[in-house]
Design an enzyme around this catalytic site. Structure first.
Site, PDB file in Angstrom:
ATOM      1  N   ASP A 259       0.461  -1.032  -0.167  1.00 22.28           N
ATOM      2  CA  ASP A 259      -0.089  -0.449  -0.289  1.00 22.28           C
ATOM      3  C   ASP A 259       0.243   1.280   0.021  1.00 22.28           C
ATOM      4  O   ASP A 259       1.982   0.998   0.184  1.00 22.28           O
ATOM      5  CB  ASP A 259      -1.115   0.174   1.710  1.00 22.28           C
ATOM      6  CG  ASP A 259      -0.073   0.046   2.653  1.00 22.28           C
ATOM      7  OD1 ASP A 259      -0.730   0.530   3.091  1.00 22.28           O
ATOM      8  OD2 ASP A 259       1.176  -0.811   2.742  1.00 22.28           O
ATOM      9  N   GLU A 260       0.573   2.573  -0.412  1.00 18.09           N
ATOM     10  CA  GLU A 260       0.831   3.497  -0.685  1.00 18.09           C
ATOM     11  C   GLU A 260       2.108   4.168  -0.221  1.00 18.09           C
ATOM     12  O   GLU A 260       3.493   4.356   0.087  1.00 18.09           O
ATOM     13  CB  GLU A 260       0.605   3.976   1.132  1.00 18.09           C
ATOM     14  CG  GLU A 260      -0.413   4.245   1.330  1.00 18.09           C
ATOM     15  CD  GLU A 260      -0.917   4.674   3.045  1.00 18.09           C
ATOM     16  OE1 GLU A 260      -1.870   5.649   3.251  1.00 18.09           O
ATOM     17  OE2 GLU A 260      -0.098   4.185   3.607  1.00 18.09           O
ATOM     18  N   VAL A 261       2.663   3.098  -1.988  1.00 17.57           N
ATOM     19  CA  VAL A 261       4.114   3.279  -2.476  1.00 17.57           C
ATOM     20  C   VAL A 261       4.016   5.057  -3.127  1.00 17.57           C
ATOM     21  O   VAL A 261       3.733   5.059  -3.412  1.00 17.57           O
ATOM     22  CB  VAL A 261       4.124   2.553  -3.505  1.00 17.57           C
ATOM     23  CG1 VAL A 261       5.531   2.661  -3.350  1.00 17.57           C
ATOM     24  CG2 VAL A 261       4.171   0.685  -2.701  1.00 17.57           C
ATOM     25  N   GLU A 312      -4.208  -1.629  -3.006  1.00 23.74           N
ATOM     26  CA  GLU A 312      -3.607  -1.141  -4.674  1.00 23.74           C
ATOM     27  C   GLU A 312      -3.108  -2.033  -5.134  1.00 23.74           C
ATOM     28  O   GLU A 312      -2.725  -1.338  -6.634  1.00 23.74           O
ATOM     29  CB  GLU A 312      -2.368   0.117  -3.696  1.00 23.74           C
ATOM     30  CG  GLU A 312      -3.185   1.498  -3.268  1.00 23.74           C
ATOM     31  CD  GLU A 312      -3.045   0.735  -1.884  1.00 23.74           C
ATOM     32  OE1 GLU A 312      -3.318  -0.097  -1.326  1.00 23.74           O
ATOM     33  OE2 GLU A 312      -2.055   2.069  -1.039  1.00 23.74           O
TER      34      GLU A 312
END
Lengths: 442, 392
Positions: A259-261, A312
């Site tokens: 997530d949230e890269v 994601e």
């Protein structure tokens, strides 16, 4: 354990003392527990496919709890313990009952975050007890992240040596084994999450050349970004690291994060840019992320583990395995996401509406209780692909001093939503039972 | 060896000098809490006018002591002159919505001392329960507590709280909130609350204290006689907030009384009628009083040294209320932005910290009337299982 729960905290402490007057009511002398399967599972670990159904008959003189596997017996034992109550004179009573019960969803989880704040073992174990009281069956252990790396790795001891908050704020192999066994005895699976390529700042402390060096123009800034996806050494490391994880954690699944890269560091790095060109990814860094994740999925697959990922990974179109489980966490329009994930034939776990770290004033348990996970446009087949959900307690503002009262009994609302039938939705009725349940848990 | 600081000769003694004796007394609004702390080579001196100042200085001193990796306790050379900006720095606990065991209250007093709070505002009874064991009216807690055996504060409990607080320089101001917030008083004091009517007949439901019968004032006098002697502080908090007029309106005897008194339809006048008599009673008992802002807002005739407690937070209007209260010449206490029971995600301490109590339109003489404020932890969702991490 359950005997102690039912009779150990008697207000009247009438151990071994029979009530003065002979009671006219019938007495229950024994609860017989019958497990029907040839392989009851007592020496095994619970799995996604485990049977948790049970049948409870309470009648004099012997009550019978029947389940196919030991996991169902545990659930039935919890229910039985809730049926036993104490009257004002110290007598224990139970109503004649016939219960046939099984969970609506097979994956009923609680996420704990031991990276933002270290959680001592005692806190984790207390939480496992609370989970068992609420028939949760998955501990999603978000064990490491940017802030700290408390997991003591056998192959890579420097990870925690350099990455933990301090040398005593770690989980040794013995600690980890203890958590897994304590959970197992309560029918709870432990799914560890080693989130990459983002959320890995703490990994870089103990593992040189794992994270991407960020650049300003031609020069490295000294800062690091996500895991470096272009170096072979990254995959050599991950191969070895996940070999360890696969053997330390017995569950069939490992959560790989994803997530949230943040792409800005990758974008700044000349080697990464070069790689993007060579691979023909253009300027679409989501493709690079997917390239990385696919490699990790392959590595973990080769160890015969299933994978869970944050949404994601799916959204950015990585090539997932058919049995990869996608965890839907973004609150904005999560129903739509559930449609997409299941529409693509993938299994989904829902946590978006259940971020319990987002505290607010008043009876917010009601809003968690009112979530209907299958309220999304989709076919029957799609709805079956939603295997459950998770209540998440992210650790930014949580540690041993406040975890238990913050998580419970709010998580109980999620527990019921995931176990009970979809028509169990009456808030007033739930309120009455919840306040009793809370006192019982205390 | 590495770069170890060479420690000076160890100091073994902190000399505490208090110029005005008074260890056996109680702290008050006028107590001087200033202190001076001098730490230098070979001598540590804490001096204060009163023991209350010494307590504050002791807390500061304890915060200055550090410990290095070798376990050595050390303290930096220090020169501190300190005194509080506001003399009334309070914390409200609500033991009616949820009973709080003695242990929880005492623990809170400890943490208050760590933070130099000096007033414990004990909102001891309210609608849901009456845990205060009254010697004059034992039925009040017998019938009004959640459990008359396990969820009460005995006279001994109350004494314990008061003394524990005193030893920490903390005043205990009890609040017996009337005429509203009194449902739990009803079962133990029949005839005290107003019977509500549905048409011509009583509905069986009760409302605020009945302001038109003499028995009310006899009761109130007796109760506050007891409360005044049990609680040594000069001030009592008399409440007076959120009085719901619906029940009074429904009651025909009250309707008749309103006419008799020429109050018309203005029930605020009836509320004021009650409050005025209450204030007179409490005054005659030699106590000062604090009241919630409604008492001021509803034009009750107040004594000049009344303290008005500003609590309403709607639309950030409290600075205006502070201005109005002080312009009218009354002292003010601020709680409106400090309702800590209203939890929210994230670092909400920042909002609380950023409050500037004197940010309102007024002349310096007005600002001088603000004696301080109180953080409030109302108990609707709070009990011993979550009080401490929620409050601190």
């Amino acid at each position: 354990r359950y005997y102690e729960y039912m009779f150990g905290h008697s207000r009247w402490q009438t151990w071994g003392r029979r009530p003065l007057a002979a009671r006219a009511e019938p007495e229950l002398f024994q609860l017989q527990v019958v497990i029907e399967a040839e392989e009851p599972g007592c020496d095994r670990h619970p799995q996604l496919s485990s049977s948790e159904a049970y049948h409870l008959t309470v009648t004099e003189p012997v009550a019978i709890l029947k389940a196919y596997e030991v996991w169902g017996a545990l659930r039935g034992l919890e229910t039985f313990s809730q049926l036993v109550h104490e009257d004002d004179y110290g007598s224990f009573l139970v109503n004649e009952s016939e219960i046939s019960d099984f969970p609506r969803f097979a994956h009923r989880g609680v996420l704990l975050d031991t990276s933002r704040h270290y959680l001592p073992l005692k806190t984790i174990l207390t939480n496992l007890d609370a989970m068992a009281f609420n028939k949760f069956n998955v501990l999603h252990w978000h064990i490491v992240d940017d802030q700290s790396f408390p997991y003591q790795s056998i192959y890579f001891p420097e990870l925690s040596e350099k990455g933990a908050y301090s040398s005593n704020l770690i989980y040794t192999p013995a600690d980890v084994r203890l958590v897994i066994e304590y959970a197992r005895l309560r029918g709870i699976r432990v799914i560890p999450e080693f989130d990459t390529p983002g959320h890995t700042q703490s990994w870089g402390k103990g593992q040189k050349d794992l994270l991407t060096p960020c650049y300003k123009g031609e020069r490295p800034t000294g800062d690091f970004g996500p895991v470096n996806p272009v170096w072979n050494t990254t995959y050599d490391f991950m191969t070895k690291f996940f070999k360890e994880i696969s053997s330390v954690f017995p569950d069939a699944y490992i959560h790989l994060g994803g997530d949230e890269v943040d792409f800005s560091c990758w974008k700044s790095n000349p080697e990464v840019k070069e790689f993007m060109k060579k691979q023909g990814f253009g300027i679409d860094y989501a493709k690079l992320e997917s390239y990385y994740i696919q490699n990790i999925l392959d590595i973990v697959s080769s160890y015969n583990k299933g994978q869970m990922v944050w949404q994601e990974v799916f959204d950015h179109k990585a090539q997932l395995k058919p049995d990869t489980v996608v965890e839907v966490w973004m609150a904005n329009n999560y129903a739509h996401e559930l449609s997409s994930v299941t529409g693509a034939g993938l299994t989904a776990v829902l946590s978006a509406p259940w971020y319990l770290d987002y505290i607010s004033y008043g009876q917010d348990w009601k809003k968690y209780y009112s979530v209907e996970p299958l309220n999304f446009p989709g076919s029957e087949k799609q709805k079956k692909l939603v295997i459950g959900g998770e209540a998440c307690l992210w650790g930014e503002f949580v540690d041993a001093t406040n975890l238990t009262p913050r998580l419970w009994p709010r998580a109980s609302a999620v527990g019921e939503r995931l176990w009970s039938s979809s028509n169990v939705t009456n808030l007033q009725d739930a309120y009455k039972r919840l306040i009793n349940h809370r006192c019982r848990m205390l | 060896t590495e770069n170890e600081p060479s420690w000076e000769t160890p100091c073994s003694e902190l000399l505490v000098y208090v110029s005005t004796p008074g260890c056996d007394g109680f702290p008050s609004l006028d107590s001087k809490e200033s202190y001076k702390l001098s730490v230098s080579k070979g001598s540590m001196l804490l001096s204060a006018e009163t023991v209350w100042g010494a307590l504050r200085g002791l807390e500061t001193f304890s915060q200055l002591v550090g410990r290095d990796e070798n376990g050595t306790y050390y303290i930096n050379e220090t020169e501190i002159v300190d005194f509080p900006r506001f003399p009334h720095r309070g914390l409200l606990l609500d033991t009616s919505r949820h009973y709080l065991p003695l242990r929880a209250i005492l623990e809170t007093l400890d943490v208050m001392a760590y933070n130099k709070f000096n007033v414990f505002h004990w909102h001891i009874v309210d609608d849901p329960s009456f845990p205060y064991e009254s010697s004059t009216f034992p039925e009040l807690s017998k019938k009004g507590a959640f459990n008359a055996m396990t969820h009460v504060y005995t006279a001994s409990d109350v004494r314990t709280v008061i003394e524990y607080a005193r030893l920490r320089g903390i005043r205990v101001i009890a609040e017996f909130d009337t005429p509203g917030h009194t449902l739990s008083w009803g079962p133990g004091a029949p005839g005290l609350l107003t019977p509500c009517y549905l048409g011509k007949a009583p509905s069986g439901v009760y409302g605020p204290i009945n302001p038109i019968v003499n028995s009310t004032y006899q009761f109130v006098t007796s109760l506050f006689q007891e409360v005044s002697s049990v609680f040594p502080d000069f001030f009592l908090h008399l409440g007076g907030d959120e009085v719901d007029f619906t029940c009074w309106r429904s009651n025909p005897q009250i309707g008749a009384f309103m006419e008799e008194m020429g109050f018309g339809e203005d029930y605020k006048k009836l509320e004021s009628f009650y409050i005025q008599r209450l204030l007179d009673i409490v005054s005659s008992l030699g106590k000062g009083y604090i009241v919630w802002q409604e008492v001021f807002d509803n034009d009750v005739k107040l004594k000049p040294d009344t303290i008005i407690h500003v609590w309403k937070e709607n639309a950030m209007l409290y600075p205006m209320e502070m201005a109005n209260v002080t312009r009218a010449g009354y002292h003010a206490l601020l709680s409106a932005p400090w309702y800590l029971n209203r939890i929210a995600y994230g670092q909400d301490w920042i909002e609380a910290y950023n409050v500037e109590p004197l940010n309102f339109k007024g002349i310096p003489e007005q600002k001088a009337l603000v004696i301080g404020g109180e953080a409030c932890m109302w108990g609707e969702y709070v009990d011993a299982t979550n009080l401490t991490p929620r409050l601190w």
